[in-house]
Every structure is written in structure tokens, then in C-alpha cells.
Motif scaffolding. Structure first.
Motif, PDB file in Angstrom:
ATOM      1  N   LYS A  11      12.810 -13.209 -28.412  1.00 49.42           N
ATOM      2  CA  LYS A  11      13.811 -13.610 -29.403  1.00 49.42           C
ATOM      3  C   LYS A  11      15.180 -13.834 -28.750  1.00 49.42           C
ATOM      4  O   LYS A  11      15.887 -14.791 -29.078  1.00 49.42           O
ATOM      5  CB  LYS A  11      13.916 -12.554 -30.499  1.00 49.42           C
ATOM      6  CG  LYS A  11      12.699 -12.466 -31.403  1.00 49.42           C
ATOM      7  CD  LYS A  11      12.908 -11.427 -32.491  1.00 49.42           C
ATOM      8  CE  LYS A  11      11.686 -11.342 -33.416  1.00 49.42           C
ATOM      9  NZ  LYS A  11      11.873 -10.319 -34.471  1.00 49.42           N
ATOM     10  N   VAL A  12      15.526 -12.974 -27.814  1.00 50.09           N
ATOM     11  CA  VAL A  12      16.816 -13.110 -27.140  1.00 50.09           C
ATOM     12  C   VAL A  12      16.817 -14.362 -26.260  1.00 50.09           C
ATOM     13  O   VAL A  12      17.796 -15.113 -26.226  1.00 50.09           O
ATOM     14  CB  VAL A  12      17.131 -11.858 -26.312  1.00 50.09           C
ATOM     15  CG1 VAL A  12      18.397 -12.065 -25.482  1.00 50.09           C
ATOM     16  CG2 VAL A  12      17.287 -10.648 -27.222  1.00 50.09           C
ATOM     17  N   GLU A  17      18.611 -19.935 -25.017  1.00 49.52           N
ATOM     18  CA  GLU A  17      18.293 -21.342 -24.801  1.00 49.52           C
ATOM     19  C   GLU A  17      18.913 -22.210 -25.882  1.00 49.52           C
ATOM     20  O   GLU A  17      19.372 -23.327 -25.613  1.00 49.52           O
ATOM     21  CB  GLU A  17      16.777 -21.535 -24.771  1.00 49.52           C
ATOM     22  CG  GLU A  17      16.113 -20.908 -23.551  1.00 49.52           C
ATOM     23  CD  GLU A  17      14.604 -21.047 -23.582  1.00 49.52           C
ATOM     24  OE1 GLU A  17      14.087 -21.647 -24.570  1.00 49.52           O
ATOM     25  OE2 GLU A  17      13.940 -20.554 -22.655  1.00 49.52           O
ATOM     26  N   ALA A  18      18.936 -21.703 -27.122  1.00 54.67           N
ATOM     27  CA  ALA A  18      19.543 -22.464 -28.216  1.00 54.67           C
ATOM     28  C   ALA A  18      21.042 -22.628 -28.001  1.00 54.67           C
ATOM     29  O   ALA A  18      21.639 -23.622 -28.447  1.00 54.67           O
ATOM     30  CB  ALA A  18      19.272 -21.767 -29.545  1.00 54.67           C
ATOM     31  N   ALA A  19      21.651 -21.660 -27.312  1.00 52.79           N
ATOM     32  CA  ALA A  19      23.087 -21.746 -27.013  1.00 52.79           C
ATOM     33  C   ALA A  19      23.371 -22.672 -25.844  1.00 52.79           C
ATOM     34  O   ALA A  19      24.541 -22.945 -25.540  1.00 52.79           O
ATOM     35  CB  ALA A  19      23.648 -20.357 -26.732  1.00 52.79           C
ATOM     36  N   GLY A  20      22.318 -23.145 -25.166  1.00 46.92           N
ATOM     37  CA  GLY A  20      22.498 -24.101 -24.087  1.00 46.92           C
ATOM     38  C   GLY A  20      22.570 -23.505 -22.695  1.00 46.92           C
ATOM     39  O   GLY A  20      22.982 -24.191 -21.753  1.00 46.92           O
ATOM     40  N   ASN A  91      29.496 -12.835 -30.377  1.00 45.06           N
ATOM     41  CA  ASN A  91      28.370 -12.957 -29.452  1.00 45.06           C
ATOM     42  C   ASN A  91      27.100 -12.358 -30.031  1.00 45.06           C
ATOM     43  O   ASN A  91      26.009 -12.902 -29.841  1.00 45.06           O
ATOM     44  CB  ASN A  91      28.709 -12.285 -28.120  1.00 45.06           C
ATOM     45  CG  ASN A  91      29.451 -13.195 -27.165  1.00 45.06           C
ATOM     46  OD1 ASN A  91      28.872 -13.833 -26.296  1.00 45.06           O
ATOM     47  ND2 ASN A  91      30.762 -13.274 -27.342  1.00 45.06           N
ATOM     48  N   PHE A  92      27.221 -11.249 -30.730  1.00 44.51           N
ATOM     49  CA  PHE A  92      26.043 -10.652 -31.360  1.00 44.51           C
ATOM     50  C   PHE A  92      25.507 -11.544 -32.475  1.00 44.51           C
ATOM     51  O   PHE A  92      24.293 -11.632 -32.673  1.00 44.51           O
ATOM     52  CB  PHE A  92      26.384  -9.265 -31.912  1.00 44.51           C
ATOM     53  CG  PHE A  92      26.242  -8.162 -30.902  1.00 44.51           C
ATOM     54  CD1 PHE A  92      24.999  -7.623 -30.605  1.00 44.51           C
ATOM     55  CD2 PHE A  92      27.345  -7.681 -30.223  1.00 44.51           C
ATOM     56  CE1 PHE A  92      24.859  -6.625 -29.656  1.00 44.51           C
ATOM     57  CE2 PHE A  92      27.226  -6.674 -29.277  1.00 44.51           C
ATOM     58  CZ  PHE A  92      25.970  -6.142 -28.999  1.00 44.51           C
ATOM     59  N   ASP A  98      18.154 -14.355 -34.711  1.00 44.67           N
ATOM     60  CA  ASP A  98      16.754 -14.218 -35.118  1.00 44.67           C
ATOM     61  C   ASP A  98      16.362 -12.761 -35.339  1.00 44.67           C
ATOM     62  O   ASP A  98      15.185 -12.456 -35.548  1.00 44.67           O
ATOM     63  CB  ASP A  98      15.842 -14.837 -34.044  1.00 44.67           C
ATOM     64  CG  ASP A  98      16.050 -16.338 -33.922  1.00 44.67           C
ATOM     65  OD1 ASP A  98      16.405 -16.964 -34.944  1.00 44.67           O
ATOM     66  OD2 ASP A  98      15.867 -16.885 -32.813  1.00 44.67           O
ATOM     67  N   GLN A  99      17.318 -11.861 -35.269  1.00 45.95           N
ATOM     68  CA  GLN A  99      17.022 -10.445 -35.454  1.00 45.95           C
ATOM     69  C   GLN A  99      17.833  -9.892 -36.624  1.00 45.95           C
ATOM     70  O   GLN A  99      18.900 -10.408 -36.957  1.00 45.95           O
ATOM     71  CB  GLN A  99      17.373  -9.660 -34.184  1.00 45.95           C
ATOM     72  CG  GLN A  99      16.672 -10.176 -32.929  1.00 45.95           C
ATOM     73  CD  GLN A  99      17.031  -9.343 -31.720  1.00 45.95           C
ATOM     74  OE1 GLN A  99      17.132  -8.130 -31.792  1.00 45.95           O
ATOM     75  NE2 GLN A  99      17.232 -10.004 -30.587  1.00 45.95           N
TER      76      GLN A  99
END
Length: 516
Positions: A11-12, A17-20, A91-92, A98-99
Motif C-alpha cells: 500500500k505504501v 508511485e502515485a506521487a511520482g 505527508n501522511f 489507501d490506509q
């Protein structure tokens, strides 16, 4: 190395990856594996190298198992400033989308009730400044016996702001079995002592020499006169000469200078905002948001913005004042050149700033280049050189202010100190004519007794007593003082003398003996 090789949860990794991001920075690559192994970490790296993700990502991986109980947070992150605490919370939100992670932010300037509600629901992550954290604890709203991971971020800034006693107290309230992650850009001796006290067999992760600056930042010194108006003019010239400037942060040492420089830049047509510690939290957050959204080009700030601002697109940093503490230089210019980008930093230096500049260069163990001639080449200011009037007086070609010269009450213009003929006290009194002011009793004492002693060495000065008719009753006269005003409390003379200045109408409370 890739993030996928560090041992983070699926999940992390998906959130990263979604953040680039695909490759970790050096501090992330070395710190994350040790953090996942539950080791204490002492991380040293200059600002802007990704220290925040070094503890956020492994914490999110650990928090996937278990849930927090009411008023008992599972992890605690202590930050020196509100801005930095708010940024860590962001950042969290970004990496933990997703958590189901509950994040509580405890900072000043915000409602206690709203913060209490988040704590009562159970906070997996508690992010706080030291003062507000202890406020909640002392009110009985917070239990810290369940903290599994403690993060102390920007520890050297904690030292500068006087938070070390609070940090020591907080550490003693936490379980001994906790994991501690300690991050800082510099390591003064006081911080070293703190790590020896509260870290258990830590892994030292040092990806850059302590108190060093990023190599992607081009640093220049700019010689300027020390007067504020001259420095402001120099700053404007540098800003206008930078063709690649997209936005910039301008640092001042004092809050009052932040406000005056902000007004000056606005007056000269710049898109500017101000940020300092006296602003309320809502105004500070609004100003930061506008700067991030490119609604403002220039942000004039105190050192409250030297840390905690993660705005990747900052192209320039200007030090309007040379920082008094050498370590602050590292953090100020670290607002640019972040995440591998290039940046430029200009520092305005006057002759009086030489000792601060020497301290910075000694700390960095390098010489910073001058932009166009050093401060020693500046012309010495002439004794009669014009100075800009603080209230906006216009200067004439001769250098004098356009403001009207002060006149006497009789309307005649006073002569300058060089051309005015010396006059006796009697002549000064006579010159006032009917406009002579009333002289307090204290002034009468000075004129008749103190003045001759002061001017005894000057043969051309005559001393005359002020006419008694000009002496006004002094409201400050007190029982126990003789006509000379120097007998003092408890002296033999003060027992049988009347106070000066009240005549026959002495208030009853003034005759009461004080017992001194």
C-alpha cells in the motif's frame, strides 16, 4: 536502488508511485531499512534531502497492523514549528491515502476542542509542537504510555528555540521500549548529549557532512551599505536582474523588518507576502497556500519559514540579513535547490555583518563567492552623507531632507550646531519671551545645583537660576526628599523637611512615614 527494494508494504509503495517517485534519496535509502527493523536511528542530512519521508513511509508500514485506543496515540512526531508539523501531516495524508490512519495535529493557534475530539477517537499518528503537546497532557486529555515510535525532527532547531527541556520531559513520559528516530541537519554538542541520553544503540545515518549545504545551490554574497534603505534598493536590483526567478523567499532576522520590507516591496510593484511568528495561524497558513499556488512571487519571512517549507519550485532565496546563528544559513538556503533541483541563494552583507559571515564560512569550511566586489571595496560613508528619512522625507540634490526644519516657538529657525552662537542660560530664557514653559521642580534643582558642577570646566558658559515664578509644582515630589532632591529615604534631613512642590496643600498620604 528503488523504493520497491526497501521493504515497504504494498500500500505504501503504491502511494509512493502515485506521487511520482521511484528512487529514494540517499537518506531515505539508508534510513528506511533500519527503521523497518525497529532500530533507533540518528539521521544527519542537510535540509531538502527528504528526511520527512525517511520516517513517514516506515511508520505507515508499521501502522497497518493494529489500531489506536482513545487518548493513547501509537506514534508521536515532535516538530519545532507549526508549519513543519502541518507539512508532516500532509505527508501522511498523501502517502497513507489507501490506509485507515487517524492523524491528529496538535499545534498552537488552533482550537483545543477540535484537537481533543481527534485524540478521543484514537490517533494512530500524533504530530505536535512541544508546548501544545504538554498542554494536552497536563489537562489530562492525553496518555503517552502506548507510544511505539517517537520521532524528533529538526532537533537543532529545537535547541535554538529553547525546546530541549520540553523534549527531555516528553521523552521521560514515553515507554522505555519505544523506537526513537532522531533527525537533524546539524549536530551541536547539546544535541549529541541528548541522543546519548535517549537513543539506545542507534544506527548513525549520515549522508552529508553536518552543517553542509546542497551542491545544487549556487551561493553568492552581495556587498551593501548597512542602512535599510540602501539594502532594500540593493535587493530590488538583484531581484530584477534574475531572469530565471519564478518565486523566492526573502529572510530577515527581525519580525519588524519583515513587515517593513514587505510594505516596501509592495510599494515598488512586487507581488509579495509576509510570514512571521506574530501572525495568527490562519493567516500564516493562508499566506503559505498563496505562495505554493504561485499567487505570490516573493515571500518575506523570519526564520519561522527557514524550516518546514517544502515548496519544490522555489528558485531563489535572498538573505536580506546575514543570519546571526551560522546554522540558520544552512536551513535558509535549503528552501531552494530541493529534491535535486538547482537553486540560487544571495546574501546581503554589510561591514557590520563581517563576524557573522566569518562564522558561516568557518562552519561550511569554504569561502562563498562575491557577486560583484566584496564588502571591503565599499566606499566609506561620509560624515554628512544623506540618510533616508524614516518617515519618507524626500531628499534634495544637496542631500538634505525636504522636511521643514524645526523652528522655535517664536517662529524663528534654529541655527545649526556649527553656526549658532553660544548663549547663557539667561539669554536662552529671555529668547523664549512670553512663551516660556513652566519648569518642573526637578528641573529647577538641576539648574541651580547640578548644572554648575557639570559645566565647571567651560569658562564661556554662565549659569543662572530659573526664576521661581517659572517653577511648576512637580507631581513626582515625594515626602522624604529635601530641596536638593538627593537626601533619599531614611536620611536625617528627610525627617523634618517638607516636600517640594505642593506648597501648603500637601496630601495626607504623603505625610505618612514609610518606615524606611
Amino acid at each position: 536502488m528503488l523504493f520497491s527494494e526497501l521493504g515497504l508494504s504494498a500500500k505504501v509503495l503504491a502511494a509512493v508511485e502515485a506521487a511520482g517517485y521511484t528512487e529514494p534519496t540517499p537518506i531515505q535509502a539508508e534510513a528506511i531499512p533500519h527503521a523497518l527493523q525497529r532500530r533507533d536511528i540518528l539521521g544527519i542530512a542537510q535540509t531538502g534531502t527528504g528526511k520527512t519521508a525517511s520516517f513517514v513511509l516506515p511508520m505507515l508500514t508499521h501502522l497497518e497492523k493494529g489500531r489506536a485506543r482513545a487518548r493513547m496515540p501509537r506514534t508521536l512526531i515532535v516538530e519545532p514549528t507549526r508549519e513543519l508539523a502541518a507539512q508532516v501531516a500532509e505527508n501522511f495524508v498523501k502517502y497513507g491515502k489507501d490506509q485507515r490512519v487517524n492523524v491528529a495535529l496538535l499545534i498552537g493557534g488552533m482550537s483545543f476542542d477540535e484537537q481533543d475530539k481527534k485524540i478521543d477517537r484514537g490517533a494512530d499518528v500524533l504530530i505536535a509542537t512541544p508546548g501544545r503537546l504538554l498542554d494536552h497532557f497536563e489537562r489530562g486529555k492525553l496518555l503517552m504510555t502506548g507510544v511505539e515510535i517517537l520521532v524528533i525532527d529538526e532537533a537543532d532547531r529545537m535547541l535554538d528555540m529553547g525546546f530541549i527541556p520540553d523534549i527531555e520531559r516528553i521523552c521521560k513520559l514515553l515507554p522505555f521500549t519505544r523506537q526513537t528516530l532522531f533527525f537533524s541537519a546539524t549536530m551541536p554538542p547539546e544535541i549529541t548529549r541528548l541522543t546519548e541520553q535517549f537513543l539506545q544503540n542507534p544506527v548513525r545515518v549520515e549522508v552529508a557532512k553536518a552543517s553542509s549545504t546542497a551542491l545544487t545551490i549556487e551561493q553568492k554574497l552581495v556587498a551593501t551599505q548597512k542602512e535599510d534603505y540602501a539594502k532594500r534598493e540593493t535587493l530590488r536590483k538583484i531581484i530584477r536582474s534574475q531572469d530565471d526567478l519564478t518565486n523566492a523567499i526573502i529572510f530577515c532576522n527581525r519580525k519588524i523588518d519583515v513587515a517593513s520590507l514587505f510594505r516596501s516591496l509592495e510599494k515598488h510593484g512586487f507581488s509579495a507576502g509576509a510570514l512571521h511568528g506574530d501572525m495568527d495561524q490562519r493567516a500564516r497558513m493562508t499566506m503559505l497556500h498563496n505562495f505554493r499556488e504561485n499567487k505570490l512571487t516573493l515571500l518575506v519571512a523570519s526564520d519561522v519559514a527557514a524550516r518546514g517549507l517544502d515548496i519544490p519550485a522555489v528558485s531563489h532565496v535572498f538573505n536580506f540579513d546575514v543570519p546571526i546563528h551560522a546554522e540558520d544559513y544552512v536551513h535558509r538556503i535549503g528552501r531552494t535547490g530541493r529534491a535535486g533541483r538547482s537553486g540560487k541563494a544571495f546574501t546581503l552583507v554589510s561591514r557590520t555583518d563581517k563576524k557573522y559571515l566569518d562564522a558561516i564560512e568557518k562552519m561550511l569550511n569554504t569561502k562563498i563567492d562575491w557577486l560583484d566586489g566584496n564588502v571591503e571595496e565599499l566606499p566609506e560613508p561620509e560624515p554628512g552623507e544623506a540618510r533616508e528619512e524614516k518617515r519618507g522625507g524626500r531628499k534634495t540634490a544637496s542631500g538634505s531632507s525636504s522636511r521643514r526644519s524645526a523652528t522655535t516657538r517664536g517662529g524663528s529657525r534654529r541655527g545649526s550646531a556649527e553656526t549658532r552662537e553660544p548663549r547663557t542660560v539667561e539669554q536662552e530664557i529671555a529668547a523664549l519671551g512670553d512663551e516660556q514653559p513652566e519648569v518642573p521642580a526637578a528641573a529647577f534643582v538641576v539648574a541651580t545645583e547640578d548644572l554648575p558642577a557639570v559645566v565647571a570646566d567651560h569658562a564661556d558658559v554662565e549659569v543662572a537660576a530659573v526664576p521661581p515664578s517659572r517653577v511648576a509644582p512637580s507631581p513626582r515630589s515625594r515626602a522624604g526628599y529635601d530641596n536638593g532632591g538627593r537626601s533619599g529615604r531614611g536620611s536625617a534631613q528627610s525627617d523634618d523637611r517638607s516636600p517640594v512642590g505642593f506648597g501648603e496643600e500637601i496630601p495626607a498620604f504623603m505625610t505618612i512615614s514609610t518606615g524606611f
